[in-house]
Write an enzyme that holds these catalytic residues in place. Sequence first.
Site, short mmCIF file in Angstrom:
data_model
loop_
_atom_site.label_atom_id
_atom_site.label_comp_id
_atom_site.label_asym_id
_atom_site.label_seq_id
_atom_site.Cartn_x
_atom_site.Cartn_y
_atom_site.Cartn_z
N ASP A 20 9.21 8.98 -11.31
CA ASP A 20 10.12 7.88 -11.65
C ASP A 20 11.53 8.38 -11.91
O ASP A 20 11.77 9.23 -12.76
CB ASP A 20 9.60 7.14 -12.87
CG ASP A 20 8.29 6.41 -12.56
OD1 ASP A 20 8.22 5.76 -11.51
OD2 ASP A 20 7.34 6.53 -13.35
N ASP A 217 13.91 13.90 -15.02
CA ASP A 217 15.00 13.08 -15.56
C ASP A 217 14.79 12.64 -17.00
O ASP A 217 15.72 12.17 -17.64
CB ASP A 217 15.18 11.83 -14.70
CG ASP A 217 14.02 10.86 -14.86
OD1 ASP A 217 14.17 9.84 -15.56
OD2 ASP A 217 12.94 11.14 -14.32
N ARG A 327 55.57 26.20 22.45
CA ARG A 327 54.73 27.16 23.20
C ARG A 327 53.64 26.38 23.93
O ARG A 327 52.79 25.75 23.30
CB ARG A 327 54.13 28.19 22.25
CG ARG A 327 53.31 29.28 22.94
CD ARG A 327 52.82 30.29 21.91
NE ARG A 327 52.01 31.34 22.50
CZ ARG A 327 50.83 31.74 22.03
NH1 ARG A 327 50.30 31.17 20.94
NH2 ARG A 327 50.16 32.70 22.63
N PHE A 332 45.02 26.62 28.18
CA PHE A 332 44.84 27.23 26.86
C PHE A 332 45.15 26.17 25.79
O PHE A 332 44.25 25.52 25.28
CB PHE A 332 45.72 28.46 26.71
CG PHE A 332 45.55 29.19 25.40
CD1 PHE A 332 44.38 29.08 24.63
CD2 PHE A 332 46.55 30.00 24.92
CE1 PHE A 332 44.23 29.75 23.43
CE2 PHE A 332 46.41 30.70 23.70
CZ PHE A 332 45.26 30.56 22.97
N GLN A 335 51.39 24.09 21.55
CA GLN A 335 51.65 24.40 20.14
C GLN A 335 53.00 23.86 19.70
O GLN A 335 54.00 23.99 20.40
CB GLN A 335 51.60 25.91 19.92
CG GLN A 335 51.82 26.34 18.48
CD GLN A 335 51.61 27.84 18.30
OE1 GLN A 335 50.87 28.47 19.06
NE2 GLN A 335 52.25 28.42 17.30
N ASN A 373 48.52 30.14 13.13
CA ASN A 373 48.75 31.04 11.99
C ASN A 373 49.18 32.42 12.47
O ASN A 373 49.16 32.71 13.67
CB ASN A 373 47.50 31.12 11.10
CG ASN A 373 46.28 31.67 11.82
OD1 ASN A 373 46.37 32.65 12.57
ND2 ASN A 373 45.12 31.06 11.59
N PHE A 384 48.26 23.43 16.91
CA PHE A 384 48.11 23.40 18.37
C PHE A 384 46.94 22.48 18.74
O PHE A 384 46.08 22.19 17.90
CB PHE A 384 47.90 24.80 18.95
CG PHE A 384 46.64 25.50 18.51
CD1 PHE A 384 45.46 25.36 19.24
CD2 PHE A 384 46.64 26.33 17.39
CE1 PHE A 384 44.30 26.02 18.86
CE2 PHE A 384 45.49 27.00 17.01
CZ PHE A 384 44.31 26.84 17.74
N LEU A 420 38.53 31.30 19.24
CA LEU A 420 39.39 30.95 18.11
C LEU A 420 38.60 30.37 16.93
O LEU A 420 39.18 30.18 15.85
CB LEU A 420 40.46 29.94 18.54
CG LEU A 420 41.43 30.40 19.63
CD1 LEU A 420 42.48 29.33 19.89
CD2 LEU A 420 42.10 31.72 19.25
N HIS A 424 40.98 29.94 13.30
CA HIS A 424 41.98 28.88 13.13
C HIS A 424 41.28 27.63 12.60
O HIS A 424 40.22 27.25 13.09
CB HIS A 424 42.68 28.56 14.45
CG HIS A 424 43.53 29.70 14.96
ND1 HIS A 424 44.87 29.80 14.69
CD2 HIS A 424 43.21 30.79 15.72
CE1 HIS A 424 45.34 30.91 15.25
NE2 HIS A 424 44.34 31.52 15.89
#
Length: 466
Positions: A20, A217, A327, A332, A335, A373, A384, A420, A424
Amino acid sequence: MDAKLRYKAKKIKMIFFDIDDTLRVKDTGYVPASLTRVFQSLKEKGILTGLASGRAMYGVVPELQALKPDYFAMINGSFVEDAKGTVIRQKAIPRELVERCIEWTKAEGIDYGLMGSHKATLSHRDERISKTIDIVYENLETEPDFYKDHAIYQIWTFEQEGREVELPTELQESMRSVRWEAISSDIILQDASKAAGIAAVVEHLGLKPENVMVFGDGLNDLEAFDYAGISVAMGVSHPDLVARADYITKTVENDGILYALEEFGLVEKEKYYPQLDLEQVEGPRARIKTNHGDLYLQLFPEMAPKTVANFVALAKDGYYNGVIFHRIIKDFMIQGGDPTGTGMGGESIYGAPFEDEFSEEVFNIRGALSMANAGPNTNGSQFFIVQNTHLPYAKKELERGGWPEQIAEVYATQGGTPHLDQRHTVFGQLRDEASYSVLDTIAAVETGAMDKPVEDVIIEIIEIED
């Protein structure tokens, strides 16, 4: 949870559960669906399970019987058996004590109930008694002399509202009272307890208390908490029990048992991959408006709360307005997020680089939004979006490398940058095909030195939908 407690959990070989408000909400009968997975997972790990309850076997609802516990320490430990019905412990109240208790109830003008190993009866039934007992045992017969032909393991008292009686001194030498409802108490032998029932199983199996974990409980779980190697109190527990608990988990309704066992490492956490089911994800959404089209993203605050908070705050402050994607490398990623446009600038809302938030549930698949980073824990404002569509690895190769089957499938068929992952922070994902088309358009622009676009690809504004 501290490391010491989690280490102690490595010794656990058996777990006992109260019923219970631990496995089941007493007032509503709610039993969480997660318990099926819990019991199955424990079985697969070789961890035994048991019920330790003030209830008798005939009070175990079908939903809990279906979980197929290995042992039952019932009637506050007075009657214990295994799943095959083999009795391990039975300690009935001596007939003379039962008669003296009944005489006392009659003298006090209160009603009583009698619990045998396979049946229980009442001395009387009225609305207040039915309201109290029917939640646990429905349709009990009225049979005040049941004790004359059956062994009794426990007695209930049923008092008038606002009245609470105590056992007379001469009975307290052999028996004790444990209150479980406003008008009712369990009258049991002094040495009867869930702990005694659990101990009988532990000795039967040749285990030690340190091998046992208990969930409970209420006050009738106190002895079990003192006995077991690890004790876990449910989210809504009696304060005295909470004070004795090694760990406090969530409520029944919030899957408290599953949560605790996942935290202890005794049940594997069920992985949830939000990138594969974006419609079910709760959290803010972002719209990156560029001079080449709009990118719509779902953010993942549960996976990366600090990262999402940073991105959302910067966007709302207009920090990214007019910033370029500095970039871009086709097949790929693209960014951006650096106001200087050099890849060397940008600051977080925290005034300093902040830590990575890696998760085993989000990945750098195609369309993933990740933090750029300069090494571990150097996050700022730059991000990115993964654009790669071609991956030189087969699904099976990725699985052998440790990627989950579902994610390996996505990587193998749609692309991404698995190298990655865990390097990241992934904190969002493109939401629709139109956004992927814009992503590919941006990735295809002409670039020059340092992979910078010959013509600026501009973030006009990032809008947040909370």
